[in-house]
Design a protein around this motif. Structure first.
Motif, PDB file in Angstrom:
ATOM      1  N   ALA A 219       0.721  -1.119  -0.114  1.00  0.00           N
ATOM      2  CA  ALA A 219      -0.068  -0.067  -0.137  1.00  0.00           C
ATOM      3  C   ALA A 219       0.762   1.289   0.013  1.00  0.00           C
ATOM      4  N   SER A 220       1.909   1.228   0.983  1.00  0.00           N
ATOM      5  CA  SER A 220       2.907   2.468   0.828  1.00  0.00           C
ATOM      6  C   SER A 220       3.745   2.241  -0.447  1.00  0.00           C
ATOM      7  N   MET A 221       3.948   1.429  -1.175  1.00  0.00           N
ATOM      8  CA  MET A 221       4.626   1.571  -2.731  1.00  0.00           C
ATOM      9  C   MET A 221       3.806   2.169  -3.635  1.00  0.00           C
ATOM     10  N   PHE A 222       2.377   1.665  -3.502  1.00  0.00           N
ATOM     11  CA  PHE A 222       1.643   2.059  -4.608  1.00  0.00           C
ATOM     12  C   PHE A 222       0.565   3.182  -4.061  1.00  0.00           C
TER      13      PHE A 222
ATOM     14  N   ARG B  74      -1.853   3.545  -2.473  1.00  0.00           N
ATOM     15  CA  ARG B  74      -3.099   3.141  -2.403  1.00  0.00           C
ATOM     16  C   ARG B  74      -3.398   1.766  -1.495  1.00  0.00           C
ATOM     17  N   GLN B  75      -4.766   1.716  -0.973  1.00  0.00           N
ATOM     18  CA  GLN B  75      -4.960   0.365  -0.165  1.00  0.00           C
ATOM     19  C   GLN B  75      -5.364  -0.836  -0.922  1.00  0.00           C
ATOM     20  N   GLN B  76      -5.828  -0.519  -2.160  1.00  0.00           N
ATOM     21  CA  GLN B  76      -6.312  -1.779  -2.904  1.00  0.00           C
ATOM     22  C   GLN B  76      -5.129  -2.752  -3.242  1.00  0.00           C
ATOM     23  N   PRO B  77      -4.148  -2.092  -3.855  1.00  0.00           N
ATOM     24  CA  PRO B  77      -3.008  -3.192  -4.173  1.00  0.00           C
ATOM     25  C   PRO B  77      -2.297  -4.132  -2.788  1.00  0.00           C
ATOM     26  N   GLY B  78      -2.321  -3.108  -1.801  1.00  0.00           N
ATOM     27  CA  GLY B  78      -1.839  -3.778  -0.216  1.00  0.00           C
ATOM     28  C   GLY B  78      -3.043  -4.889   0.041  1.00  0.00           C
ATOM     29  N   MET B  79      -4.162  -4.620  -0.013  1.00  0.00           N
ATOM     30  CA  MET B  79      -5.137  -5.726   0.360  1.00  0.00           C
ATOM     31  C   MET B  79      -4.834  -6.794  -0.543  1.00  0.00           C
TER      32      MET B  79
END
Length: 163
Positions: free
Chosen positions: A75-78, A80-85
């Motif tokens: 999520a930090s790298m992108f 956004r929360q969705q890629p992290g999830m």
């Protein structure tokens, strides 16, 4: 949770137990792995005892924390929360597969935890704590290397996070 220990996890847990009881690695007992493995298995034994249920419950907690780290890093790298999830869900799904030994207390779980802790401190917003975060990341990466020799293959990705 009441799955019997397999050969490796039983051996490592016994070596960790021996280590916390004062036995000297490579003198009183032997394993070809680096010495950090005895420390983490010893600490795991101190925290969760010797019950197969409690040790596997501890593994579950470790895997959930590792999945949370995957979420935070991605999520930090992108930003956004969705890629992290998605990344955390994929990690959990693969880890639940018997083909990936997700139910065994294997050294890979501890190794991955320390590599991810290192990456977490490298990708989190640094502000004025740049040197502190890099130092802590180095400590965690060093601990990963003290658990598994395979840490050498993570040097390049970790260096790419720094640059």
């Amino acid at each position: 949770m009441e799955v019997p220990f397999d050969r490796d996890e039983g051996s490592y847990l016994y070596m960790g137990y021996s280590f916390i009881k004062g036995y000297i690695p490579y003198v009183d007992f032997y394993e070809m792995k680096p010495p950090g493995i005895f420390l983490v298995y010893g600490l795991f034994h101190i925290l969760f005892g010797s019950s197969t249920f409690l040790l596997h419950f501890g593994l579950l907690l470790l895997q959930l924390y590792t999945a949370w780290l995957v979420y935070k890093i991605v999520a930090s790298m992108f930003q956004r929360q969705q890629p992290g999830m998605l990344a955390a869900c994929v990690y959990v799904i693969f880890n639940l597969s018997p083909n990936f030994m997700g139910f065994g207390i294997m050294s890979e779980h501890f190794f991955i935890l320390f590599v991810l802790l290192s990456m977490y401190f490298l990708v989190k917003p640094m502000g004025q704590k740049v040197i502190t975060n890099m130092f802590v990341a180095g400590l965690f990466f060093g601990m990963a290397a003290m658990i598994r020799q395979h840490a050498i293959f993570f040097v390049l990705p970790v260096l790419m996070l720094i640059i």
